[in-house]
Design a protein around this motif. Structure first.
Motif, PDB file in Angstrom:
ATOM      1  N   GLN A  36     -23.181  -0.165  17.221  1.00  0.00           N
ATOM      2  CA  GLN A  36     -22.966  -1.606  17.067  1.00  0.00           C
ATOM      3  C   GLN A  36     -21.684  -2.093  17.725  1.00  0.00           C
ATOM      4  O   GLN A  36     -21.670  -3.143  18.365  1.00  0.00           O
ATOM      5  CB  GLN A  36     -22.933  -1.975  15.574  1.00  0.00           C
ATOM      6  CG  GLN A  36     -24.282  -1.915  14.892  1.00  0.00           C
ATOM      7  CD  GLN A  36     -24.153  -1.900  13.363  1.00  0.00           C
ATOM      8  OE1 GLN A  36     -23.079  -2.141  12.818  1.00  0.00           O
ATOM      9  NE2 GLN A  36     -25.251  -1.594  12.684  1.00  0.00           N
ATOM     10  N   ILE A  37     -20.592  -1.341  17.593  1.00  0.00           N
ATOM     11  CA  ILE A  37     -19.304  -1.930  18.007  1.00  0.00           C
ATOM     12  C   ILE A  37     -18.508  -1.148  19.047  1.00  0.00           C
ATOM     13  O   ILE A  37     -17.536  -1.665  19.599  1.00  0.00           O
ATOM     14  CB  ILE A  37     -18.390  -2.214  16.789  1.00  0.00           C
ATOM     15  CG1 ILE A  37     -17.900  -0.915  16.140  1.00  0.00           C
ATOM     16  CG2 ILE A  37     -19.073  -3.106  15.776  1.00  0.00           C
ATOM     17  CD1 ILE A  37     -16.829  -1.167  15.074  1.00  0.00           C
ATOM     18  N   ASP A  38     -18.914   0.094  19.372  1.00  0.00           N
ATOM     19  CA  ASP A  38     -18.035   0.854  20.269  1.00  0.00           C
ATOM     20  C   ASP A  38     -18.088   0.379  21.717  1.00  0.00           C
ATOM     21  O   ASP A  38     -17.208   0.719  22.505  1.00  0.00           O
ATOM     22  CB  ASP A  38     -18.317   2.353  20.203  1.00  0.00           C
ATOM     23  CG  ASP A  38     -17.149   3.175  20.752  1.00  0.00           C
ATOM     24  OD1 ASP A  38     -15.995   2.869  20.369  1.00  0.00           O
ATOM     25  OD2 ASP A  38     -17.375   4.082  21.571  1.00  0.00           O
ATOM     26  N   SER A  39     -19.067  -0.428  22.053  1.00  0.00           N
ATOM     27  CA  SER A  39     -19.108  -0.959  23.425  1.00  0.00           C
ATOM     28  C   SER A  39     -17.910  -1.850  23.719  1.00  0.00           C
ATOM     29  O   SER A  39     -17.521  -2.023  24.870  1.00  0.00           O
ATOM     30  CB  SER A  39     -20.406  -1.744  23.647  1.00  0.00           C
ATOM     31  OG  SER A  39     -20.510  -2.789  22.697  1.00  0.00           O
ATOM     32  N   SER A  40     -17.280  -2.392  22.658  1.00  0.00           N
ATOM     33  CA  SER A  40     -16.090  -3.229  22.871  1.00  0.00           C
ATOM     34  C   SER A  40     -14.782  -2.461  22.669  1.00  0.00           C
ATOM     35  O   SER A  40     -13.719  -2.915  23.087  1.00  0.00           O
ATOM     36  CB  SER A  40     -16.117  -4.449  21.936  1.00  0.00           C
ATOM     37  OG  SER A  40     -16.125  -4.030  20.581  1.00  0.00           O
ATOM     38  N   ILE A  41     -14.862  -1.274  22.025  1.00  0.00           N
ATOM     39  CA  ILE A  41     -13.642  -0.497  21.741  1.00  0.00           C
ATOM     40  C   ILE A  41     -13.464   0.657  22.723  1.00  0.00           C
ATOM     41  O   ILE A  41     -12.343   1.008  23.086  1.00  0.00           O
ATOM     42  CB  ILE A  41     -13.668   0.025  20.282  1.00  0.00           C
ATOM     43  CG1 ILE A  41     -13.620  -1.164  19.313  1.00  0.00           C
ATOM     44  CG2 ILE A  41     -12.476   0.965  20.001  1.00  0.00           C
ATOM     45  CD1 ILE A  41     -13.853  -0.790  17.867  1.00  0.00           C
ATOM     46  N   HIS A  42     -14.557   1.250  23.166  1.00  0.00           N
ATOM     47  CA  HIS A  42     -14.529   2.396  24.096  1.00  0.00           C
ATOM     48  C   HIS A  42     -13.775   3.589  23.508  1.00  0.00           C
ATOM     49  O   HIS A  42     -12.948   4.202  24.174  1.00  0.00           O
ATOM     50  CB  HIS A  42     -13.895   2.010  25.441  1.00  0.00           C
ATOM     51  CG  HIS A  42     -14.558   0.871  26.139  1.00  0.00           C
ATOM     52  ND1 HIS A  42     -15.849   0.939  26.609  1.00  0.00           N
ATOM     53  CD2 HIS A  42     -14.116  -0.376  26.443  1.00  0.00           C
ATOM     54  CE1 HIS A  42     -16.175  -0.216  27.173  1.00  0.00           C
ATOM     55  NE2 HIS A  42     -15.146  -1.024  27.077  1.00  0.00           N
ATOM     56  N   SER A  43     -14.082   3.916  22.250  1.00  0.00           N
ATOM     57  CA  SER A  43     -13.405   5.069  21.650  1.00  0.00           C
ATOM     58  C   SER A  43     -14.115   6.375  22.004  1.00  0.00           C
ATOM     59  O   SER A  43     -13.492   7.432  21.980  1.00  0.00           O
ATOM     60  CB  SER A  43     -13.292   4.915  20.129  1.00  0.00           C
ATOM     61  OG  SER A  43     -14.565   4.981  19.509  1.00  0.00           O
ATOM     62  N   TYR A  44     -15.391   6.314  22.349  1.00  0.00           N
ATOM     63  CA  TYR A  44     -16.147   7.528  22.696  1.00  0.00           C
ATOM     64  C   TYR A  44     -16.448   7.570  24.192  1.00  0.00           C
ATOM     65  O   TYR A  44     -16.779   6.551  24.796  1.00  0.00           O
ATOM     66  CB  TYR A  44     -17.469   7.597  21.932  1.00  0.00           C
ATOM     67  CG  TYR A  44     -17.313   8.063  20.501  1.00  0.00           C
ATOM     68  CD1 TYR A  44     -17.406   9.413  20.167  1.00  0.00           C
ATOM     69  CD2 TYR A  44     -17.067   7.150  19.480  1.00  0.00           C
ATOM     70  CE1 TYR A  44     -17.249   9.840  18.853  1.00  0.00           C
ATOM     71  CE2 TYR A  44     -16.909   7.572  18.163  1.00  0.00           C
ATOM     72  CZ  TYR A  44     -17.006   8.918  17.862  1.00  0.00           C
ATOM     73  OH  TYR A  44     -16.842   9.346  16.556  1.00  0.00           O
ATOM     74  N   ILE A  45     -16.352   8.759  24.766  1.00  0.00           N
ATOM     75  CA  ILE A  45     -16.856   9.008  26.114  1.00  0.00           C
ATOM     76  C   ILE A  45     -18.296   9.493  26.022  1.00  0.00           C
ATOM     77  O   ILE A  45     -19.175   9.028  26.742  1.00  0.00           O
ATOM     78  CB  ILE A  45     -15.983  10.044  26.851  1.00  0.00           C
ATOM     79  CG1 ILE A  45     -14.605   9.441  27.172  1.00  0.00           C
ATOM     80  CG2 ILE A  45     -16.659  10.521  28.137  1.00  0.00           C
ATOM     81  CD1 ILE A  45     -13.626  10.415  27.811  1.00  0.00           C
ATOM     82  N   THR A  46     -18.546  10.424  25.092  1.00  0.00           N
ATOM     83  CA  THR A  46     -19.883  11.028  24.943  1.00  0.00           C
ATOM     84  C   THR A  46     -20.281  11.073  23.473  1.00  0.00           C
ATOM     85  O   THR A  46     -19.954  12.029  22.766  1.00  0.00           O
ATOM     86  CB  THR A  46     -19.900  12.458  25.529  1.00  0.00           C
ATOM     87  OG1 THR A  46     -19.342  12.453  26.844  1.00  0.00           O
ATOM     88  CG2 THR A  46     -21.318  13.011  25.583  1.00  0.00           C
ATOM     89  N   PRO A  47     -20.956  10.045  22.957  1.00  0.00           N
ATOM     90  CA  PRO A  47     -21.495  10.139  21.588  1.00  0.00           C
ATOM     91  C   PRO A  47     -22.614  11.182  21.562  1.00  0.00           C
ATOM     92  O   PRO A  47     -23.319  11.357  22.555  1.00  0.00           O
ATOM     93  CB  PRO A  47     -22.053   8.738  21.319  1.00  0.00           C
ATOM     94  CG  PRO A  47     -21.553   7.864  22.428  1.00  0.00           C
ATOM     95  CD  PRO A  47     -21.286   8.768  23.597  1.00  0.00           C
ATOM     96  N   LEU A  48     -22.766  11.867  20.443  1.00  0.00           N
ATOM     97  CA  LEU A  48     -23.727  12.983  20.358  1.00  0.00           C
ATOM     98  C   LEU A  48     -24.679  12.772  19.187  1.00  0.00           C
ATOM     99  O   LEU A  48     -24.674  13.521  18.218  1.00  0.00           O
ATOM    100  CB  LEU A  48     -22.971  14.309  20.214  1.00  0.00           C
ATOM    101  CG  LEU A  48     -22.052  14.681  21.384  1.00  0.00           C
ATOM    102  CD1 LEU A  48     -21.161  15.860  21.014  1.00  0.00           C
ATOM    103  CD2 LEU A  48     -22.863  14.991  22.641  1.00  0.00           C
ATOM    104  N   HIS A  49     -25.497  11.735  19.280  1.00  0.00           N
ATOM    105  CA  HIS A  49     -26.376  11.376  18.169  1.00  0.00           C
ATOM    106  C   HIS A  49     -27.290  12.522  17.747  1.00  0.00           C
ATOM    107  O   HIS A  49     -27.384  12.843  16.555  1.00  0.00           O
ATOM    108  CB  HIS A  49     -27.227  10.156  18.546  1.00  0.00           C
ATOM    109  CG  HIS A  49     -26.460   8.880  18.622  1.00  0.00           C
ATOM    110  ND1 HIS A  49     -25.401   8.705  19.479  1.00  0.00           N
ATOM    111  CD2 HIS A  49     -26.598   7.704  17.941  1.00  0.00           C
ATOM    112  CE1 HIS A  49     -24.924   7.482  19.338  1.00  0.00           C
ATOM    113  NE2 HIS A  49     -25.620   6.849  18.411  1.00  0.00           N
ATOM    114  N   GLU A  50     -27.972  13.136  18.699  1.00  0.00           N
ATOM    115  CA  GLU A  50     -28.950  14.180  18.354  1.00  0.00           C
ATOM    116  C   GLU A  50     -28.284  15.403  17.726  1.00  0.00           C
ATOM    117  O   GLU A  50     -28.750  15.922  16.709  1.00  0.00           O
ATOM    118  CB  GLU A  50     -29.726  14.600  19.614  1.00  0.00           C
ATOM    119  CG  GLU A  50     -30.757  13.581  20.050  1.00  0.00           C
ATOM    120  CD  GLU A  50     -31.578  14.063  21.230  1.00  0.00           C
ATOM    121  OE1 GLU A  50     -31.697  15.296  21.422  1.00  0.00           O
ATOM    122  OE2 GLU A  50     -32.106  13.208  21.962  1.00  0.00           O
ATOM    123  N   ILE A  51     -27.192  15.838  18.335  1.00  0.00           N
ATOM    124  CA  ILE A  51     -26.472  17.004  17.803  1.00  0.00           C
ATOM    125  C   ILE A  51     -25.933  16.701  16.405  1.00  0.00           C
ATOM    126  O   ILE A  51     -26.041  17.520  15.487  1.00  0.00           O
ATOM    127  CB  ILE A  51     -25.334  17.412  18.763  1.00  0.00           C
ATOM    128  CG1 ILE A  51     -25.918  18.043  20.029  1.00  0.00           C
ATOM    129  CG2 ILE A  51     -24.355  18.371  18.084  1.00  0.00           C
ATOM    130  CD1 ILE A  51     -24.914  18.332  21.113  1.00  0.00           C
TER     131      ILE A  51
END
Length: 457
Positions: A36-51
């Motif tokens: 929802q919100i990290d597109s404006s914060i850019h805290s992650y380079i590679t989120p790992l939803h499946e893992i």
């Protein structure tokens, strides 16, 4: 009901252990928030939803079968992207390593995941750890969740921002000249640079080998203690790792601080922004009300720390990056390129003198700790700055201002805990650092926890 993303690991662990909360439910809540919100914060380079969801399901099954591993079991953790993760890209915030897939996992991460932690993803950072603003032209400039127009600090800025925004429960960071503590201060969270060698840096991309530290970043002192209980320990694969007794870092958290001697080096009282000066003096008064004895101390050798920190960091970084600086010069962000090129022209006499200055600093700290239990100081002398278009010059200027405050603990290898100190007039947080003698993390956490209770009242 309190939203799950705001809770600390210390608050979540009993709910997970008693099966009132599922690791899957918790992980899904935080992953949804990232979406929802990290597109404006850019805290992650590679989120790992499946893992993350796979690990959460395993944790859920283990807990259901009575195999609860402890307070990290089922807790979502964000990993700074300079910690190797087997099979998962580790960019170190750089274009050069954009497709790097490690074959091993860093020791510290291995320990956290082995204790049941859930890996949410790899967090944004200042390229190769070479700055304090977390501007990153490749993966996006990380923004401060308190106000998106401001910087979050660096180089562990993704770690600090993710905690402040509720995009992770715990995060890892690294600190060579302030990279855990600066974002901790600017994002209003807790960050510990441990004693040099206490936490393994095996599998962590180096910035400067003799100054690099890995450590925990959290939203409470008790969470720092939980992470350190697992992260600390001798690692034969890390040449800098130390063999030291490991206490239960949580055992003294609720002890008061009456009679403890806190020294305030006069060095840290110069050049403070007015807001920082006011908040720090208020903090000192609070310590006195808690029964601590606060005295101003003089450590003139502290003036050597910027020279030592700058020459050693840039010199060792230029050594590590020597070939890339020849072959991939244009692939570096301009601020980091300038920083590393400065190290390439460091002479051997300068480097040796910097190491001699460092030895002088170590002796001065040892002497100071004969008279006080810990040292207290502002983490940084400035209020959190707005993000500016001339981000290259801005990072170099912020590094110039903050490094004299953070680099002493790196040069001496002593532990330093940054705790939130209050809000400045711009509405953003700042921090206070508690610096202890070698291996005094348990004492720092005791004092930090006593301070934390005053923030809640």
């Amino acid at each position: 009901m309190t939203e799950l993303h705001t809770l600390t690991a210390s608050e979540l662990a009993p709910l997970l252990e008693s099966k009132q909360l599922s690791p899957v439910e918790l992980t899904e809540a935080i992953l949804n928030r990232i979406d929802q919100i990290d597109s404006s914060i850019h805290s992650y380079i590679t989120p790992l939803h499946e893992i993350a969801l796979q690990q959460a399901k395993s944790a859920e099954a283990e807990i259901a079968n009575g195999l609860y591993k402890g307070p990290l079991h089922g807790i979502p953790i964000g990993i700074k992207d300079n910690f190797d993760t087997k099979g998962v890209r580790t960019t170190v915030g750089s274009k050069i390593l954009a497709e790097q897939i490690p074959e091993q996992t860093a020791t510290a991460v291995e320990k956290l995941l082995g204790a049941g932690g859930i890996m949410l993803g790899k967090l944004n950072m200042h390229e190769f750890g070479g700055g304090l603003t977390n501007t990153n032209p490749v993966y996006g400039h990380t923004r401060n969740p308190w106000n998106l127009h401001y910087v979050p600090g660096g180089s562990s800025g993704g770690s600090g921002a993710a905690l402040a925004a509720g995009l992770a429960t715990l995060t890892t960071g690294t600190d060579t000249f302030g990279s855990i503590r600066v974002p901790a201060a600017m994002c209003g969270i807790y960050g510990l640079k441990p004693t040099y060698g206490l936490v393994s840096t095996k599998g962590v991309a180096p910035l400067a080998w003799s100054l690099d530290h890995a450590g925990p970043m959290t939203r409470s002192c008790s969470d720092i203690a939980i992470m350190l209980d697992y992260m600390a320990g001798y690692d034969p694969r890390d040449p800098a790792s130390i063999k030291a007794p490991l206490p239960d870092y949580r055992s003294q958290l609720n002890k008061d601080i009456k009679g403890l001697k806190i020294g305030v080096p006069s060095y840290f009282l110069d050049g403070l922004d007015p807001d920082i000066e006011k908040l720090f003096h208020n903090a000192i008064r609070t310590f006195e009300q808690l029964g601590a004895k606060v005295t101003e101390v003089s450590i003139p050798e502290l003036t050597l720390s910027t020279f030592a920190g700058y020459v050693i960091t840039t010199g060792e970084a230029a050594t590590y990056h020597f070939n890339w600086l020849q072959e991939h010069l244009d692939d570096y962000a301009r601020d980091v390129r300038i920083f590393f090129q400065a190290g390439a022209i460091t002479t051997t006499p300068q480097y040796v003198r910097a190491q001699q200055a460092r030895r002088t600093l170590v002796k001065a700290f040892k002497k100071a700790f004969e008279h006080v239990d810990i040292l207290a100081a502002p983490t940084i002398p400035i209020t959190t700055p707005r993000h500016e278009d001339n981000w290259v010059e801005q990072n170099l200027e912020i590094t110039r201002r903050c490094m004299p405050f953070t680099s002493p603990a790196n040069a001496t290898g002593t532990p330093s805990l940054s705790v939130p100190m209050g809000l400045c007039s711009n509405g953003l947080p700042t921090g206070m650092q508690l610096i202890g003698n070698h291996l005094s993390e348990k004492l720092l956490l005791q004092i930090g926890h006593a301070w934390e209770q005053t923030l809640k009242n």
